[in-house]
Write a protein that holds these residues in place. Sequence first.
Motif, PDB file in Angstrom:
ATOM      1  N   ASP A 288       0.857  -1.178   0.000  1.00 50.00           N
ATOM      2  CA  ASP A 288       0.000   0.000   0.000  1.00 50.00           C
ATOM      3  C   ASP A 288       0.903   1.240   0.000  1.00 50.00           C
ATOM      4  O   ASP A 288       1.643   1.469   0.956  1.00 50.00           O
ATOM      5  N   LEU A 289       0.816   2.018  -1.067  1.00 44.87           N
ATOM      6  CA  LEU A 289       1.730   3.159  -1.206  1.00 44.87           C
ATOM      7  C   LEU A 289       1.401   4.291  -0.234  1.00 44.87           C
ATOM      8  O   LEU A 289       2.144   5.248  -0.111  1.00 44.87           O
ATOM      9  N   MET A 290       0.254   4.170   0.479  1.00 51.21           N
ATOM     10  CA  MET A 290      -0.077   5.173   1.490  1.00 51.21           C
ATOM     11  C   MET A 290       0.529   4.787   2.834  1.00 51.21           C
ATOM     12  O   MET A 290       0.500   5.565   3.774  1.00 51.21           O
ATOM     13  N   ASP A 291       1.010   3.567   2.902  1.00 52.42           N
ATOM     14  CA  ASP A 291       1.541   3.087   4.184  1.00 52.42           C
ATOM     15  C   ASP A 291       2.758   2.226   3.884  1.00 52.42           C
ATOM     16  O   ASP A 291       2.708   0.998   3.956  1.00 52.42           O
ATOM     17  N   LEU A 292       3.825   2.910   3.521  1.00 53.05           N
ATOM     18  CA  LEU A 292       5.005   2.204   3.034  1.00 53.05           C
ATOM     19  C   LEU A 292       6.097   2.260   4.089  1.00 53.05           C
ATOM     20  O   LEU A 292       6.684   3.312   4.325  1.00 53.05           O
ATOM     21  N   PRO A 293       6.386   1.143   4.770  1.00 55.80           N
ATOM     22  CA  PRO A 293       7.448   1.201   5.765  1.00 55.80           C
ATOM     23  C   PRO A 293       8.809   1.380   5.098  1.00 55.80           C
ATOM     24  O   PRO A 293       8.944   1.091   3.903  1.00 55.80           O
ATOM     25  N   ASP A 294       9.794   1.872   5.844  1.00 60.50           N
ATOM     26  CA  ASP A 294      11.126   2.037   5.265  1.00 60.50           C
ATOM     27  C   ASP A 294      11.858   0.698   5.299  1.00 60.50           C
ATOM     28  O   ASP A 294      12.669   0.422   6.177  1.00 60.50           O
ATOM     29  N   GLU A 295      11.489  -0.139   4.351  1.00 63.84           N
ATOM     30  CA  GLU A 295      12.135  -1.443   4.210  1.00 63.84           C
ATOM     31  C   GLU A 295      12.026  -1.802   2.738  1.00 63.84           C
ATOM     32  O   GLU A 295      11.377  -1.101   1.957  1.00 63.84           O
ATOM     33  N   CYS A 296      12.660  -2.900   2.364  1.00 64.17           N
ATOM     34  CA  CYS A 296      12.555  -3.337   0.976  1.00 64.17           C
ATOM     35  C   CYS A 296      11.081  -3.509   0.623  1.00 64.17           C
ATOM     36  O   CYS A 296      10.355  -4.225   1.324  1.00 64.17           O
ATOM     37  N   PRO A 297      10.591  -2.868  -0.441  1.00 63.07           N
ATOM     38  CA  PRO A 297       9.154  -2.953  -0.718  1.00 63.07           C
ATOM     39  C   PRO A 297       8.686  -4.373  -1.079  1.00 63.07           C
ATOM     40  O   PRO A 297       7.511  -4.691  -0.920  1.00 63.07           O
ATOM     41  N   PHE A 298       9.606  -5.211  -1.524  1.00 60.52           N
ATOM     42  CA  PHE A 298       9.217  -6.574  -1.918  1.00 60.52           C
ATOM     43  C   PHE A 298       9.256  -7.539  -0.728  1.00 60.52           C
ATOM     44  O   PHE A 298       8.799  -8.681  -0.828  1.00 60.52           O
ATOM     45  N   LEU A 299       9.779  -7.074   0.407  1.00 59.33           N
ATOM     46  CA  LEU A 299       9.976  -7.946   1.570  1.00 59.33           C
ATOM     47  C   LEU A 299       8.780  -8.842   1.912  1.00 59.33           C
ATOM     48  O   LEU A 299       8.939 -10.054   2.044  1.00 59.33           O
ATOM     49  N   PRO A 300       7.554  -8.300   2.025  1.00 56.84           N
ATOM     50  CA  PRO A 300       6.435  -9.165   2.444  1.00 56.84           C
ATOM     51  C   PRO A 300       6.151 -10.309   1.468  1.00 56.84           C
ATOM     52  O   PRO A 300       5.517 -11.293   1.842  1.00 56.84           O
ATOM     53  N   ARG A 301       6.609 -10.196   0.220  1.00 56.88           N
ATOM     54  CA  ARG A 301       6.290 -11.224  -0.773  1.00 56.88           C
ATOM     55  C   ARG A 301       7.505 -12.061  -1.143  1.00 56.88           C
ATOM     56  O   ARG A 301       7.411 -12.958  -1.983  1.00 56.88           O
ATOM     57  N   CYS A 302       8.652 -11.737  -0.553  1.00 62.31           N
ATOM     58  CA  CYS A 302       9.900 -12.322  -1.051  1.00 62.31           C
ATOM     59  C   CYS A 302      10.176 -13.676  -0.402  1.00 62.31           C
ATOM     60  O   CYS A 302      10.136 -13.811   0.824  1.00 62.31           O
ATOM     61  N   GLY A 303      10.476 -14.657  -1.216  1.00 58.47           N
ATOM     62  CA  GLY A 303      10.802 -15.982  -0.711  1.00 58.47           C
ATOM     63  C   GLY A 303      12.225 -16.093  -0.188  1.00 58.47           C
ATOM     64  O   GLY A 303      12.585 -17.095   0.425  1.00 58.47           O
ATOM     65  N   LYS A 304      13.049 -15.096  -0.435  1.00 57.08           N
ATOM     66  CA  LYS A 304      14.455 -15.173  -0.035  1.00 57.08           C
ATOM     67  C   LYS A 304      14.786 -14.227   1.113  1.00 57.08           C
ATOM     68  O   LYS A 304      15.962 -14.026   1.443  1.00 57.08           O
ATOM     69  N   ALA A 305      13.761 -13.628   1.719  1.00 59.28           N
ATOM     70  CA  ALA A 305      14.024 -12.621   2.749  1.00 59.28           C
ATOM     71  C   ALA A 305      14.762 -13.217   3.942  1.00 59.28           C
ATOM     72  O   ALA A 305      14.500 -14.349   4.359  1.00 59.28           O
ATOM     73  N   LEU A 306      15.691 -12.437   4.474  1.00 56.69           N
ATOM     74  CA  LEU A 306      16.474 -12.833   5.649  1.00 56.69           C
ATOM     75  C   LEU A 306      16.145 -11.877   6.802  1.00 56.69           C
ATOM     76  O   LEU A 306      15.479 -10.861   6.590  1.00 56.69           O
ATOM     77  N   ALA A 307      16.695 -12.187   7.960  1.00 60.02           N
ATOM     78  CA  ALA A 307      16.509 -11.288   9.100  1.00 60.02           C
ATOM     79  C   ALA A 307      17.047  -9.897   8.769  1.00 60.02           C
ATOM     80  O   ALA A 307      16.426  -8.878   9.131  1.00 60.02           O
ATOM     81  N   THR A 308      18.164  -9.816   8.065  1.00 62.28           N
ATOM     82  CA  THR A 308      18.750  -8.515   7.659  1.00 62.28           C
ATOM     83  C   THR A 308      17.725  -7.651   6.943  1.00 62.28           C
ATOM     84  O   THR A 308      17.684  -6.435   7.128  1.00 62.28           O
ATOM     85  N   CYS A 309      16.937  -8.289   6.077  1.00 57.26           N
ATOM     86  CA  CYS A 309      15.966  -7.540   5.279  1.00 57.26           C
ATOM     87  C   CYS A 309      14.923  -6.905   6.186  1.00 57.26           C
ATOM     88  O   CYS A 309      14.373  -5.857   5.862  1.00 57.26           O
ATOM     89  N   ARG A 310      14.627  -7.566   7.319  1.00 52.19           N
ATOM     90  CA  ARG A 310      13.563  -7.084   8.201  1.00 52.19           C
ATOM     91  C   ARG A 310      14.017  -5.968   9.118  1.00 52.19           C
ATOM     92  O   ARG A 310      13.209  -5.147   9.542  1.00 52.19           O
ATOM     93  N   VAL A 311      15.290  -5.933   9.435  1.00 51.77           N
ATOM     94  CA  VAL A 311      15.733  -4.933  10.409  1.00 51.77           C
ATOM     95  C   VAL A 311      16.374  -3.715   9.754  1.00 51.77           C
ATOM     96  O   VAL A 311      16.580  -2.701  10.405  1.00 51.77           O
ATOM     97  N   ASN A 312      16.665  -3.799   8.451  1.00 52.20           N
ATOM     98  CA  ASN A 312      17.343  -2.683   7.797  1.00 52.20           C
ATOM     99  C   ASN A 312      16.395  -1.866   6.921  1.00 52.20           C
ATOM    100  O   ASN A 312      15.408  -2.383   6.419  1.00 52.20           O
ATOM    101  N   PRO A 313      16.738  -0.577   6.748  1.00 48.83           N
ATOM    102  CA  PRO A 313      15.965   0.211   5.787  1.00 48.83           C
ATOM    103  C   PRO A 313      16.159  -0.327   4.362  1.00 48.83           C
ATOM    104  O   PRO A 313      17.020  -1.178   4.121  1.00 48.83           O
ATOM    105  N   LYS A 314      15.356   0.165   3.469  1.00 51.67           N
ATOM    106  CA  LYS A 314      15.368  -0.266   2.074  1.00 51.67           C
ATOM    107  C   LYS A 314      16.796  -0.344   1.507  1.00 51.67           C
ATOM    108  O   LYS A 314      17.573   0.598   1.673  1.00 51.67           O
ATOM    109  N   PRO A 315      17.156  -1.464   0.882  1.00 50.13           N
ATOM    110  CA  PRO A 315      18.524  -1.549   0.346  1.00 50.13           C
ATOM    111  C   PRO A 315      18.738  -0.588  -0.819  1.00 50.13           C
ATOM    112  O   PRO A 315      17.820  -0.310  -1.588  1.00 50.13           O
ATOM    113  N   GLU A 316      19.953  -0.081  -0.930  1.00 47.05           N
ATOM    114  CA  GLU A 316      20.294   0.825  -2.032  1.00 47.05           C
ATOM    115  C   GLU A 316      20.588   0.022  -3.286  1.00 47.05           C
ATOM    116  O   GLU A 316      20.943  -1.161  -3.216  1.00 47.05           O
TER     117      GLU A 316
END
Length: 328
Positions: A277-305
């Motif tokens: 939801d673009l009205m409620d976008l946390p500062d994290e990788c936008p694909f995180l909730p759907r990503c099959g390869k997500a790690l703990a790093t992805c959850r605790v860090n801001p959006k990767p550059e």
Amino acid sequence: MPPLLEVRDLHAHFVTRMGTVKAVNGVSFTLEEGQVLGLVGESGSGKSTLALSLVRLTPFPGEVVGGEVLLNGRDLMQMTEIELQQIRGREIGIVLQDANAALNPTLRIDNQMVEALEGHFAMGRKQAERLAVDLLRDMGLPDAREMMKRYPYQVSGGQAQRIMLAMALALNPKIIVADEPTANLDVTIQAEILARLRRLQKQNGAAILYITHDLGVVSRVADEIAVIYAGSIMERASARNLFDRPTNPYSHALLQSLPRIDVKQQRLESIQGQPPDLMDLPDECPFLPRCGKALATCRVNPKPELVEMYDNHFVACFNPMDPAGNLR
Ligand SMILES: Nc1ncnc2c1ncn2[C@@H]1O[C@H](COP(=O)(O)OP(=O)(O)OP(=O)(O)O)[C@@H](O)[C@H]1O
Ligand SMILES: [Mg+2]
């Protein structure tokens, strides 16, 4: 040599009564002379907002809220409206997604085209008319002379697109931003137009930002491809590398969801879940909730550059696909 166009950390929002839609979220890219950059992304990923924001035409209630767009080192975001008017059309030609809406409804096609051409080339009406007819024929409109007598509401969406393309190309801009320019055309005409765009780009050395949701189309026209998701560029690579070695899990998933004729495929994989939801976008990788390869790093860090992982291959991801593990 500095790039022809450099976009740095561009942000564009729509401020509505319901909330703020964060449509473009820190987009950076460069466009070199003679380059065709394809921008692909699903519906709602921010492609049109980005295209319009480049020349500060973000539609109301949208606005650019941060970033720079440098053309020959000058920031378009800092220019006056009068300066921008000199740039739009002449230096940066824009083909809008909604071509019918982009044409002036009160003027016949011939008058719109002739006005633009006369103003640009200092030519007389007869000469401008002849040029307009040639331009339309080049775009696969053989009955150009008759078509020019019509008003915009009397032409189809596909015809309007070709009229817009002809007008954008006529002024010979250094940069062409084309937003879904062939979306309403049948495949044969589409192929002709793509070939023509490439030819023109070779002749004039123009750079093209070619926007589409269609990976098949973009693979035919682009040297490089940028994949956008929820207003962020997830990956940018040569067309070949993107198809052979998609490295961001999102690009990988996107390619898996496409039918291929060159590879025997068991079944098409659809991407699980919904875009954020673009009205409620946390500062994290936008694909995180759907990503099959997500790690703990992805959850605790801001959006990767977006960083260069291989030569000229940029990826925004903490846990990219292993090149050897890719299926293609
Ligand atoms: N006028 C507006 N007011 C509020 N939100 C808007 C407005 N225009 C676009 N948006 C939102 O901004 C986001 C990006 O829209 P945009 O039109 O840039 O997507 P797109 O990638 O071009 O999609 P498509 O492939 O369908 O053309 C979407 O979530 C959309 O709902
Ligand atoms: Mg769009």
